[in-house]
Design a protein around this motif. Structure first.
Motif, PDB file in Angstrom:
ATOM      1  N   MET A   1       0.819  -1.206   0.000  1.00 39.52           N
ATOM      2  CA  MET A   1       0.000   0.000   0.000  1.00 39.52           C
ATOM      3  C   MET A   1       0.857   1.261   0.000  1.00 39.52           C
ATOM      4  O   MET A   1       0.505   2.268  -0.612  1.00 39.52           O
ATOM      5  CB  MET A   1      -0.916   0.001   1.232  1.00 39.52           C
ATOM      6  CG  MET A   1      -1.989  -1.075   1.245  1.00 39.52           C
ATOM      7  SD  MET A   1      -3.216  -0.888  -0.079  1.00 39.52           S
ATOM      8  CE  MET A   1      -2.656  -2.166  -1.213  1.00 39.52           C
ATOM      9  N   TYR A   2       1.996   1.206   0.681  1.00 41.98           N
ATOM     10  CA  TYR A   2       2.863   2.382   0.719  1.00 41.98           C
ATOM     11  C   TYR A   2       3.483   2.663  -0.649  1.00 41.98           C
ATOM     12  O   TYR A   2       3.733   3.822  -1.002  1.00 41.98           O
ATOM     13  CB  TYR A   2       3.965   2.178   1.762  1.00 41.98           C
ATOM     14  CG  TYR A   2       4.825   3.397   1.986  1.00 41.98           C
ATOM     15  CD1 TYR A   2       4.412   4.403   2.854  1.00 41.98           C
ATOM     16  CD2 TYR A   2       6.050   3.547   1.330  1.00 41.98           C
ATOM     17  CE1 TYR A   2       5.186   5.525   3.058  1.00 41.98           C
ATOM     18  CE2 TYR A   2       6.839   4.671   1.536  1.00 41.98           C
ATOM     19  CZ  TYR A   2       6.401   5.657   2.399  1.00 41.98           C
ATOM     20  OH  TYR A   2       7.171   6.774   2.603  1.00 41.98           O
ATOM     21  N   ARG A   3       3.723   1.616  -1.421  1.00 43.17           N
ATOM     22  CA  ARG A   3       4.317   1.807  -2.744  1.00 43.17           C
ATOM     23  C   ARG A   3       3.303   2.277  -3.778  1.00 43.17           C
ATOM     24  O   ARG A   3       3.687   2.620  -4.908  1.00 43.17           O
ATOM     25  CB  ARG A   3       4.964   0.498  -3.213  1.00 43.17           C
ATOM     26  CG  ARG A   3       6.258   0.154  -2.496  1.00 43.17           C
ATOM     27  CD  ARG A   3       7.000  -0.951  -3.223  1.00 43.17           C
ATOM     28  NE  ARG A   3       6.243  -2.188  -3.254  1.00 43.17           N
ATOM     29  CZ  ARG A   3       6.369  -3.166  -2.364  1.00 43.17           C
ATOM     30  NH1 ARG A   3       7.240  -3.028  -1.365  1.00 43.17           N
ATOM     31  NH2 ARG A   3       5.654  -4.262  -2.450  1.00 43.17           N
ATOM     32  N   CYS A   4       2.011   2.296  -3.435  1.00 42.15           N
ATOM     33  CA  CYS A   4       1.006   2.771  -4.390  1.00 42.15           C
ATOM     34  C   CYS A   4       1.184   4.260  -4.654  1.00 42.15           C
ATOM     35  O   CYS A   4       1.634   5.016  -3.791  1.00 42.15           O
ATOM     36  CB  CYS A   4      -0.405   2.511  -3.845  1.00 42.15           C
ATOM     37  SG  CYS A   4      -0.812   0.761  -3.669  1.00 42.15           S
ATOM     38  N   GLN A   5       0.826   4.648  -5.870  1.00 44.67           N
ATOM     39  CA  GLN A   5       0.952   6.054  -6.253  1.00 44.67           C
ATOM     40  C   GLN A   5      -0.284   6.872  -5.887  1.00 44.67           C
ATOM     41  O   GLN A   5      -0.392   8.027  -6.295  1.00 44.67           O
ATOM     42  CB  GLN A   5       1.199   6.147  -7.763  1.00 44.67           C
ATOM     43  CG  GLN A   5       2.450   5.438  -8.227  1.00 44.67           C
ATOM     44  CD  GLN A   5       3.695   5.961  -7.524  1.00 44.67           C
ATOM     45  OE1 GLN A   5       3.863   7.163  -7.380  1.00 44.67           O
ATOM     46  NE2 GLN A   5       4.554   5.054  -7.094  1.00 44.67           N
ATOM     47  N   HIS A   6      -1.208   6.291  -5.160  1.00 47.32           N
ATOM     48  CA  HIS A   6      -2.386   7.022  -4.698  1.00 47.32           C
ATOM     49  C   HIS A   6      -1.953   8.139  -3.754  1.00 47.32           C
ATOM     50  O   HIS A   6      -1.011   7.990  -2.972  1.00 47.32           O
ATOM     51  CB  HIS A   6      -3.341   6.055  -3.986  1.00 47.32           C
ATOM     52  CG  HIS A   6      -4.715   6.596  -3.797  1.00 47.32           C
ATOM     53  ND1 HIS A   6      -5.031   7.448  -2.765  1.00 47.32           N
ATOM     54  CD2 HIS A   6      -5.855   6.434  -4.506  1.00 47.32           C
ATOM     55  CE1 HIS A   6      -6.306   7.774  -2.831  1.00 47.32           C
ATOM     56  NE2 HIS A   6      -6.838   7.168  -3.886  1.00 47.32           N
ATOM     57  N   ARG A   7      -2.676   9.255  -3.785  1.00 46.54           N
ATOM     58  CA  ARG A   7      -2.229  10.445  -3.068  1.00 46.54           C
ATOM     59  C   ARG A   7      -2.232  10.271  -1.558  1.00 46.54           C
ATOM     60  O   ARG A   7      -1.385  10.857  -0.870  1.00 46.54           O
ATOM     61  CB  ARG A   7      -3.121  11.647  -3.431  1.00 46.54           C
ATOM     62  CG  ARG A   7      -2.907  12.142  -4.842  1.00 46.54           C
ATOM     63  CD  ARG A   7      -3.872  13.287  -5.168  1.00 46.54           C
ATOM     64  NE  ARG A   7      -3.753  14.367  -4.214  1.00 46.54           N
ATOM     65  CZ  ARG A   7      -4.508  15.463  -4.235  1.00 46.54           C
ATOM     66  NH1 ARG A   7      -5.446  15.585  -5.148  1.00 46.54           N
ATOM     67  NH2 ARG A   7      -4.335  16.414  -3.339  1.00 46.54           N
ATOM     68  N   ILE A   8      -3.153   9.515  -1.015  1.00 52.68           N
ATOM     69  CA  ILE A   8      -3.283   9.468   0.447  1.00 52.68           C
ATOM     70  C   ILE A   8      -2.876   8.132   1.056  1.00 52.68           C
ATOM     71  O   ILE A   8      -2.882   7.993   2.278  1.00 52.68           O
ATOM     72  CB  ILE A   8      -4.736   9.793   0.878  1.00 52.68           C
ATOM     73  CG1 ILE A   8      -5.699   8.735   0.370  1.00 52.68           C
ATOM     74  CG2 ILE A   8      -5.138  11.177   0.413  1.00 52.68           C
ATOM     75  CD1 ILE A   8      -7.128   8.955   0.847  1.00 52.68           C
ATOM     76  N   LEU A   9      -2.533   7.140   0.233  1.00 50.44           N
ATOM     77  CA  LEU A   9      -2.204   5.830   0.802  1.00 50.44           C
ATOM     78  C   LEU A   9      -0.919   5.853   1.597  1.00 50.44           C
ATOM     79  O   LEU A   9      -0.761   5.093   2.561  1.00 50.44           O
ATOM     80  CB  LEU A   9      -2.125   4.783  -0.307  1.00 50.44           C
ATOM     81  CG  LEU A   9      -3.466   4.268  -0.844  1.00 50.44           C
ATOM     82  CD1 LEU A   9      -3.246   3.145  -1.824  1.00 50.44           C
ATOM     83  CD2 LEU A   9      -4.368   3.806   0.292  1.00 50.44           C
ATOM     84  N   LYS A  10       0.025   6.712   1.224  1.00 49.73           N
ATOM     85  CA  LYS A  10       1.257   6.807   2.011  1.00 49.73           C
ATOM     86  C   LYS A  10       0.972   7.354   3.403  1.00 49.73           C
ATOM     87  O   LYS A  10       1.669   7.012   4.363  1.00 49.73           O
ATOM     88  CB  LYS A  10       2.272   7.682   1.282  1.00 49.73           C
ATOM     89  CG  LYS A  10       2.959   7.003   0.112  1.00 49.73           C
ATOM     90  CD  LYS A  10       4.020   7.887  -0.506  1.00 49.73           C
ATOM     91  CE  LYS A  10       4.837   7.116  -1.538  1.00 49.73           C
ATOM     92  NZ  LYS A  10       4.018   6.545  -2.596  1.00 49.73           N
TER      93      LYS A  10
END
Length: 1301
Positions: free
Chosen positions: A769-778
């Protein structure tokens, strides 16, 4: 009898006007009155019926019914008519109902309130509460209403008597031929007006839950439960506004504290009678009971809200707005923290009650749209439909509001507690998932659904299969989605942010559709395969991640052991559990993110210490068919909340009475402390046992049952198979246990307890999930950052519950509490149905009878002598403007000057107690009027001084202008003629001319002086205008704002000085906004600017990035804490993974660099073993290049001959030069992306350790000591824009180290 008016005989069937008079002989007290009631009613017998002469003229026919009783109350007369008679020996006046002006609802001067009370016969018994005859009673009431209207119209047409204020009881006489009972015992009194005790079996009335009482002679009146009761205050509600309810329509007793004797059945009867007439609110002293009507009522219109905001609280019926107003005024006027607690079981209407409180408080403020729009967002993401509630809050919410000096809310914060995460993946039959899923599918447009890969049909999603929607539900969801979207717009969330949030919601729905089947691998192990590949691809598109990465995270698990990583495939069941855990984690963390985003929108922008108003809406007590871990958590929160509320509202109040030495018969309050201890007790409590089993390897259901039986089986409130107490129930299922809560016994199934308590996701999912490029997943999965090395297990749900509830109880104890108890009338969620057994059960476990007794027999207000004197001292000439004697004496003088009888107040050892809340309200009105008088006095004095000064200035200017004009006119005459006249004059005429010339010369000097004064006044005017302009055009508080109003030429220097002073002042203001941590960071930034500005090329990029220091969270590592205690390096200034450059070949070796306040340490990044430790005293110089590279050379002190000869026994353990090394290894060469931060922090550490700063050498060439050799560092650049480790080439050539960029 002295002071009494002539008596007018009244025949049978005639009503008489009753006035409360005082006679020399004391009135006898009823013999069977309880001795502990100090403030009973004033009993007026038939000998005191004093009608006016016009009420019974000679020969006039008897009226149909006697006119109502009149009593007066208000300033400047005392509250009790008897005291009025004794002080002034004058009969009380009868006044008409005044027009409503201002908030208090009284005209001034003088201020009066008229209470109309009808005489009631005695000896009537309470009718039984028969629900079967409800419809028949309502039909009879409608017929009687029609008869009464016709009869009243006829009577009003033929007589000049005033109209009847309200319909009498069905047992009262309606025609002249019906004989009324004798008017023997009629009483009119406030609760604190009369020293006589009350008579048992009588009903007391009050216009407000904290107001006065009216005694109705005899037992309960039969009309109490089905018609408008006699004795209700009427006439005072007139004029509050059209369409606004008044006391004229009240049924039953508005304040349960006025019932006597107080019992469960009487309170139930009162609530039932009011509920049938849609009067859902009833006071219990200052608390409020709210019965859920299960339908919309016209009680919350803007007119009603404005009425409770602008009218006297005693003029209007009980309402939740009155409680909200009391809490709001406690913050605004008394400057104390307030808290509104909404309690009740699930389905009682707590969420709506909390919304109404917020609506009242936030309705008139500028940022109120944002405050009011918080609820739609939180309800959409945190509420769901259950069997007992269509809009049940599945999380706890505590909202704090802050106010400005005008009492308007300016912002707030929201704290949420423990969202029900299991609902995301599983719901009971007949229940729904969270609202946002259905709102999104029903309300989003086609384009939005296509972008989210969704379809409108809820049957296409496994997470929504448990419920079937009707067309009405779909329509409601469509409307609610529009409301939610508008709320997000008002809160400042852009459409792009909203779309990112909805993508996560859609991803949760899509993840729920993934299904896994078992497969057998070649090596004989069991694996799984995803059957819905297209769903997985769409989830990856929504979350912007790679399909292979998410698929591997769901179907495999990696385990790291001894530096090696082993990947194991999961079975279909394990993969399904992993999928559900990811769904729950995504949604719960998204909810937390949404709450934080809402807090950013509504928080107060300016920092200040303000008092707050809290609104607490926490889970309701739940009993389901199958109760699991979430029900245990919810019911424990209710147990803890009930415990602290009983302690605050009942026990502490009674302890205060006893501590102050008041005569008080203690009211026994049932305690739920044993249940709370059973659940939360350390080591042996239920939650502690669950936590212990979860910490074991392989702990499951059987182990949990065994441990619960061993630890809790002997408790009398805990039942399990094989319990060890006498009341154990062996009919409990083998996989369950039962707890006897304060609201009833609940059987919990232990299936899934361990999993729901842990409810964590594997590290592989977090990293994915952290590696996703979604704006808020990090932000949602920070533990997935590979640079984090912590292996600590996150806190379990049980631990979070205990911590959150403990913090919440501390908050409740620290604030003034206003309690709203919500009652659920029936289990069918249908209006106009009240189940007696259900409501009676809630009355008992909420302790409403005990509350009514304590509030009815106790004191409505208590305050210390000093606080009381400081607040109300202005109302007496003895204590105003200052009282310098003992506080107790000052309070006694103050109360003696106020229109309060001695029975209305008493003194404790350290506090003042006032019996009636009505008296407290009057004191507040007097204080408010006194403030108005003082404000008028200040305004009058100032305006007089201003007008006198203006008049004197005008008069002086007029004299100056007139003098100058006369002088000018005289100069217009011919000078030759003036000369001839002087020559012609002789003797005394010449003397007269000389005097005239002297006068003219003196006048000339006066004119010159006036001109100088005018010039000086003009210059002062210019200065004043400039100062006013500076105030009006004051630059912003930002230190970088260079604007300043240009000064006039005469004030150039003053303008420069003012500009400098203002700049220093705003810089000082800017610095005050920092706490100690921010000051330290600012100090580091300033130090970095001094060292590197215009010297290091990479400095400009580091300005906008804050110095975080601990980038790997080394401070939280347990192994580091143990190591730091040994080396005295507890406080970590900087910690990160950096590259050490080898001395031989210039290669990069990753190491863990830790900088403490005492030394610099080099550690192994996996084992945290200390390789080198350099004390701060040994670092003498730091060298860098001026280019964009990230290389720094730390120069340590060379070994002295004394140290070499002395051996290594005195060296610090773990130092760079260890105990076995005689020669030092030399300087240290590091490469890190945070080189500016490292050098700055090291500079400050060395400066603090040695008392002088180290040298910082920034050059293209410098020497470095590598043990026995000295090496020359040379930096060369090839003109690269950016420098990364791969673009740096380091070459060692003999005694030269070349760095090519």
């Amino acid at each position: 009898m002295e002071g009494a008016a002539p008596l007018c005989q009244v025949a049978a069937g005639q009503r008489a006007l009753v006035r409360a008079e005082v006679h020399p002989a004391p009135l006898p007290a009823p013999p069977d009155s309880p001795p502990h009631v100090p403030n009973g009613p004033l009993v007026v017998t038939d000998a005191l019926l004093l009608p006016r002469s016009q009420d019974c003229p000679a020969g006039a026919g008897l009226p149909l019914s006697p006119p109502p009783i009149l009593t007066t109350f208000g300033r400047p007369r005392p509250l009790d008519p008897r005291v009025e008679y004794l002080r002034g020996r004058r009969a009380p006046k009868m006044v008409e109902a005044p027009a409503v002006r201002g908030r208090n609802g009284f005209t001034r001067p003088p201020r009066r309130v008229t209470f109309l009370v009808e005489a009631v016969p005695a000896g009537r018994a309470v009718p039984p509460l028969d629900e079967d005859e409800e419809e028949e009673e309502e039909e009879e009431e409608e017929e009687e209403d029609e008869e009464l209207r016709q009869l009243h119209h006829h009577h009003h047409h033929h007589n000049d008597t005033p109209a009847l204020p309200r319909r009498p009881s069905r047992h009262d006489p309606l025609t002249p031929d019906v004989q009324p009972p004798p008017p023997a015992d009629t009483a009119v009194s406030s609760r604190a007006m009369n020293p006589h005790p009350r008579t048992p079996g009588t009903v007391y009335k009050s216009g407000m839950g904290v107001g006065g009482r009216v005694l109705m002679g005899g037992q309960y009146h039969p009309s109490l439960g089905n018609t408008t009761p006699c004795g209700t205050l009427v006439g005072v509600g007139a004029g509050v506004g059209a369409g606004v309810a008044s006391l004229e329509g009240e049924v039953g007793v508005p304040d349960c504290a006025a019932l006597y004797p107080v019992s469960d059945e009487g309170l139930l009867h009162n609530l039932h009678s009011r509920y049938k007439r849609d009067q859902i609110y009833t006071y219990v002293g200052t608390a409020l009971i709210s019965v859920n009507p299960y339908r919309r009522l016209a009680l919350y219109t803007p007119d009603v809200l404005q009425a409770y905001r602008s009218s006297c609280v005693f003029q209007l019926p009980p309402h939740i707005y009155a409680v909200a107003d009391a809490a709001h005024r406690g913050v605004w006027e008394r400057n104390t923290d307030q808290l509104v607690v909404v309690a009740g079981e699930s389905g009682a209407g707590k969420t709506e009650a909390a919304k109404l409180v917020l609506q009242y408080v936030g309705d008139k403020s500028q940022p109120s749209p944002r405050l009011l729009q918080c609820n739609p967002v939180l309800e959409a993401f945190g509420n769901a439909r259950t069997r007992r509630n269509d809009n049940s809050s599945r999380f706890g919410k505590y909202m704090e509001l802050e106010f400005d000096f005008k009492g308007d809310p300016i912002g707030g914060t929201i704290t949420h507690y423990l969202l029900e995460r299991p609902r995301v993946t599983s719901q009971l039959p007949g229940e729904r998932n969270f609202h946002i899923f259905y709102q999104l599918l029903a309300g989003a447009d086609i384009q939005t659904l296509k972008s989210l890969k969704l379809q409108r049909n809820t049957e296409n999603y496994n997470l929504l299969h448990c419920t079937r929607l009707t067309p009405g539900d779909t329509q409601d969801d469509r409307v609610e989605f529009g409301i939610t979207k508008r709320a997000l717009d008002v809160l400042g969330m852009s459409w792009e942010e909203q779309l990112e949030v909805l993508k996560v919601v859609a991803a949760v729905l899509k993840l729920g559709n993934l299904t896994f089947t078992c497969v057998s691998n070649i090596d004989g192990t069991e694996g799984c395969v995803n059957e819905n590949a297209y769903e997985l691809h769409e989830v990856c598109d929504l979350l912007c991640c790679e399909v292979s990465s998410l698929s591997a995270a769901l179907q495999t698990r990696s385990v790291e052991a001894r530096g090696e990583t082993v990947v194991a495939e999961l079975s279909a069941t394990e993969a399904t559990r992993t999928r559900d855990a990811l769904c729950r984690a995504l949604y719960s963390r998204l909810f937390t993110w949404v709450v934080s985003r809402v807090n950013e929108a509504i928080k107060v922008k300016t920092l200040a210490r303000r008092k707050v108003l809290g609104i607490l809406d926490i889970f309701g007590f739940e009993i389901q068919e199958v109760n699991s871990f979430e029900q245990l958590v919810i019911n424990f929160c209710n147990e803890k909340l009930h415990q602290v509320l009983v302690e605050v509202t009942l026990r502490m109040v009674q302890e205060d009475y006893q501590r102050e030495g008041l005569e008080w018969a203690v009211v026994d309050v049932p305690s739920n402390t044993p249940v709370v201890e059973l659940i939360e007790q350390r080591q042996t409590g239920v939650l502690a046992v669950v936590e212990e089993v979860c910490s074991r390897v392989g702990g499951g259901t059987e182990a949990l049952l065994q441990q619960l039986s061993f630890s809790c089986g002997g408790h009398s409130l805990f039942d399990i198979k094989g319990a060890r107490h006498l009341h154990s129930d062996n009919n409990i299922p083998s996989d369950a246990f039962r707890i006897r809560h304060f609201a009833g016994p609940v059987t919990y199934s232990v299936a899934g307890f361990v999993e729901k308590n842990l409810d964590t996701i594997h590290r592989d999912l977090s990293r994915c999930m952290y590696r996703c490029q979604h704006r808020i997943l990090k932000e949602l999965f920070p533990e997935g950052n590979p640079r984090r090395t912590t292996l600590k297990r996150p806190a379990s749900v049980a631990t979070q519950v205990i911590i959150s509830v403990s913090a919440l109880t501390r908050t409740i104890r620290a604030k003034q509490t206003h309690l709203i108890t919500c009652i659920k009338p029936n289990e069918l969620k249908q209006p106009r149905i009240l189940e007696s057994a259900l409501v009676l059960h809630q009355i008992k476990y909420h302790g409403l009878v005990e509350q009514a007794r304590v509030r009815g027999e106790g004191w409505a207000y208590r305050s210390s002598h000093e606080v009381f004197l400081a607040r109300y001292g202005m109302l007496s000439l003895h204590t105003w403007p200052a009282w310098r004697g003992p506080p107790l004496e000052g309070c006694a003088l103050l109360l003696a000057d106020l229109p309060l009888t001695p029975s209305q107040y008493t003194f404790g050892r350290t506090k003042v107690f006032i019996k009636s809340q009505r008296a407290v309200h009057e004191l507040e009105e007097y204080r408010r009027e006194r403030f108005e008088d003082l404000a008028i006095l200040v305004q009058k004095t100032y305006r007089g001084w201003r007008d006198r000064r203006h008049y004197r200035a005008l008069r002086a200017a007029q004299l100056t202008i007139a003098t100058c004009w006369r002088s000018w006119k005289a100069k217009q005459q011919n000078p030759e003629e003036q000369k001839e006249k002087r020559i012609a004059l002789k003797g005394w005429n010449f003397f007269i001319v000389a005097r005239e010339e002297y006068r003219q010369l003196k006048q000339k000097r006066r004119v010159e002086w006036a001109a100088a004064v005018i010039q000086l006044s003009y210059v002062n005017y210019q200065r004043w205008r400039y100062m006013v302009r500076v105030l009006e055009e004051m630059p912003s508080d930002s230190p970088i704002d260079a604007s300043w109003p240009p000064p006039p030429p005469s004030m150039t220097e003053v303008g420069m000085l003012l500009r400098r002073l203002h700049h220093k002042w705003r810089c000082h203001r800017y610095r005050l906004q920092f706490d100690q941590t921010a000051r330290n960071r600012m100090r580091e930034k300033v130090t970095a600017s001094i060292i590197f500005k215009e010297r290091k090329a990479s400095y400009s990029k580091s300005v906008s990035h804050p110095f975080l220091g601990d980038y790997v969270r080394l401070r939280q590592n347990g192994q580091w804490k143990k190591l730091a205690s040994e080396t005295n390096d507890q406080y970590v200034v900087f910690a990160d993974i950096v590259n050490k450059i080898t001395r031989s070949a210039g290669k990069f070796v990753p190491i863990l660099l830790a900088l403490s306040t005492n030394s610099l340490l080099i550690l192994d990044q996996r084992t945290l073993q200390v390789k080198y430790r350099i004390p701060a005293l040994e670092i003498q110089r730091i060298s860098l290049s001026p280019f964009l590279d990230d290389i720094a050379v730390l120069h340590v002190k060379p070994p002295s001959p004394t140290t070499d000869l002395g051996g290594s026994q005195n060296l610090n353990p773990g130092c760079l030069f260890g105990s076995d090394e005689v020669k030092r290894k030399g300087d240290l060469v590091l490469q890190t992306g945070h080189v500016i931060e490292v050098v700055t922090k090291l500079f400050l550490v060395v400066q603090n350790a040695t008392g002088k700063p180290p040298d910082v050498n920034i050059s293209t060439e410098f020497d470095a000591n590598f043990g026995q050799h000295s090496v020359l560092f040379t930096f060369k650049t090839a003109g690269l824009a950016e420098v990364v480790p791969g673009q740096i080439r380091i070459m060692r050539r003999h005694n030269r180290m070349e760095v090519v960029l």
